[in-house]
Design a protein around this motif. Structure first.
Motif, short mmCIF file in Angstrom:
data_model
loop_
_atom_site.label_atom_id
_atom_site.label_comp_id
_atom_site.label_asym_id
_atom_site.label_seq_id
_atom_site.Cartn_x
_atom_site.Cartn_y
_atom_site.Cartn_z
N TYR A 129 11.25 30.34 45.13
CA TYR A 129 10.89 31.76 44.90
C TYR A 129 9.42 32.27 45.03
N GLU A 130 8.57 31.49 44.48
CA GLU A 130 7.38 31.71 44.59
C GLU A 130 6.57 31.39 46.20
N LEU A 151 7.78 33.98 48.10
CA LEU A 151 6.86 35.32 47.98
C LEU A 151 5.56 35.33 48.64
N TYR A 168 1.54 40.52 46.33
CA TYR A 168 1.43 39.19 46.26
C TYR A 168 -0.11 38.92 46.13
N SER A 202 4.45 40.99 41.82
CA SER A 202 5.57 40.33 41.51
C SER A 202 5.20 39.50 40.49
N CYS A 227 9.28 41.62 40.40
CA CYS A 227 8.38 40.85 39.37
C CYS A 227 9.65 40.59 38.08
N ASN A 278 11.17 37.37 39.33
CA ASN A 278 10.41 36.51 39.16
C ASN A 278 10.08 35.75 38.25
#
Length: 506
Positions: free
Chosen positions: A154-155, A158, A173, A200, A236, A239
């Motif tokens: 996911y990170e 992003l 980001y 995020s 966010c 996340n």
């Protein structure tokens, strides 16, 4: 695809997912992909627990309390990934996913309004969507070892979406190496962590990593955030949920200046990357605001409004790390110079770090880190830095990762943080390093009219004497230049000749 956490796994996955994007805009595709990864995450987590309960044989696998007690979201049958995966090639797959999102939101109030329901729209190619589901099905939660592979993916995604979106990417980001630098400098180990423009949630994710790396307990961090953009606020929420982080982001997105959702918060740590130089922040409606203790920020630039908002929210021993455009270090227009002077005379500025250029996907403008501290003089945890500011010029650090972008390597982050800690800590053995860092007294900063550009204080690094006499160097250089000029004339003649040959003499 091999289900491993090896380096490069995210990159391979990204390339495969990007191929499926088709004609869809990256900013749109981002929500499709990240929403699916989130769905996969909560379903995997649910099914892991479900299988554990089945193995125990006590018949508790349908008992919601068993899941709630471990902060695991309840996932109804028709929303589980196995159901989605089994129907990936069905023409109605878009509707199935939307229904799954609705069901999950209905069963889990903390996710209400967070999940995207855009999969049934005709613009989304259902064949590609099915292939994307197949691809995401290859990522699994590990029961042991790598605990959050989906969080990593996911990170990583992003960051990649921010890169692809370019200018728009900066809204959600902040490049990881910048966040890491801030976190390593102010060390949010325990207490209240706040980001008033949290995007995020990258600052919170890195804070969690910091605590884990130092064998702390994540429960000792309380997370507070606010975000103005509604889709970014949702990113966010997802996340943080994917990381198992509990956070107070307010019940909805909102404008930090005009509706502060954490009015009474006094944070031990503030980490933030406010949007650079925003001019339409509505400052004209906030002329008597309690936050502007150091002066009314200009209505045409919010930089000093952000700084004062954060000072207002700092606890008595709190510290803040903020990314701002370099203009804020020296600007004297519209009261900015006066506010900067008042912040310095109030002994709130702890350190300034000039960063290399090209770190951001969204902009090429140079930026700096401001480290603020509410109590530089009497906090027994640290050395007194009364009326002293550390300047670090880190513009020479970092390495290019492609033609346009640079990152700070872990060594660079460690070098910056080590200089700050050596200067701040009780047992630090700090020394000025010409061209890199300098501890300046307020009297010296006054002489520079409160301009905070690190280059003014740290000076220029001494050049290493290579033993070659100056005259000899000049002779070599002029000889090389003469050779280059000769080559240039030769090429010009060749071009003229070739163009003349096809009837274009000049």
């Amino acid at each position: 695809m091999e289900n491993t956490g090896n380096i490069g796994f995210e990159e391979t996955l990204w390339k495969a997912a990007d191929k499926l994007r088709g004609s869809m805009d990256a900013s749109e595709y981002k929500h499709v992909v990240l929403g699916l990864i989130f769905l996969k995450y909560i379903s995997d987590k649910f099914e892991t627990k479900y299988n554990e309960l089945v193995t125990e044989g006590e018949g508790f696998e349908e008992d919601r309390d068993e899941y709630a007690s471990e902060n695991i979201f309840w996932v109804p049958k028709e929303a589980r990934w196995t159901f989605i995966m089994d129907n990936a090639k069905d023409i109605k797959i878009g509707q199935y996913i939307d229904d799954a999102m609705i069901l999950i939101e209905k069963e889990n109030t903390s996710l209400k309004g967070v999940l995207d329901k855009r999969y049934a729209r005709p613009e989304i190619d259902k064949r590609r969507l099915g292939e994307l589901i197949d691809l995401i099905s290859t990522i699994k939660l590990h029961d042991s070892g790598e605990k959050d592979l989906l969080g990593r993916v996911y990170e990583y995604f992003l960051g990649q979406f921010a890169s692809v979106e370019g200018k728009g990417g900066g809204e959600f980001y902040t490049p990881t190496s910048i966040v890491k630098t801030l976190v390593e400098m102010i060390e949010p180990y325990q207490g209240r962590v706040y980001d008033p423009c949290c995007g995020s949630g990258g600052m919170f994710v890195q804070s969690e990593k910091f605590v884990e790396d130092h064998q702390g307990k994540i429960e000792n961090l309380s997370i507070y955030g606010q975000e103005m953009n509604s889709t970014t606020w949702k990113l966010c929420k997802m996340n943080l949920a994917i990381r198992g982080l509990d956070a107070n982001l307010g019940s909805h997105h909102d404008d930090t200046f005009h509706n502060d959702l954490h009015k009474t918060l006094k944070a031990d740590f503030i980490l933030a990357n406010p949007p650079f130089n925003i001019s339409d922040w509505g400052g004209g409606h906030l002329t008597d605001d309690v936050r502007w203790k150091f002066g009314m920020p200009p209505t045409g630039n919010a930089n000093y409004a952000w700084l004062q908002h954060m000072v207002y929210h700092l606890a008595p021993n709190g510290s803040a790390g903020i990314v701002l455009a370099n203009g804020s270090l020296s600007s004297n227009t519209s009261n900015e110079g006066e506010i900067r002077k008042n912040l310095l005379e109030g002994d709130l500025v702890d350190a300034i770090v000039a960063l290399p250029d090209k770190l951001f996907y969204s902009t090429g403008i140079p930026v700096s880190l401001w480290i603020l501290n509410r109590n530089k003089a009497t906090n027994p945890q640290f050395r007194s830095r009364y009326h002293e500011v550390l300047f670090i010029d880190a513009r020479q650090l970092g390495e290019m990762i492609d033609r346009r972008h640079k990152v700070l390597k872990d060594d660079d982050v460690a070098t910056i943080a080590a200089a700050y800690h050596a200067w701040r800590n009780l047992d630090g053995a700090y020394e000025d390093v010409k061209g890199f860092c300098k501890a300046a007294k307020l009297a010296e900063i006054r002489e520079h009219e409160y301009v905070l550009t690190p280059g003014r204080y740290v000076g220029i690094e001494d050049a290493i004497d290579d033993g070659i006499p100056f005259e000899e160097k000049m002779e070599n250089m002029t000889a090389e230049l003469a050779e280059l000029f000769a080559k240039s004339r030769h090429l010009e003649d060749e071009i003229r000749k070739n163009l003349g040959g096809v009837g274009y003499e000049f």
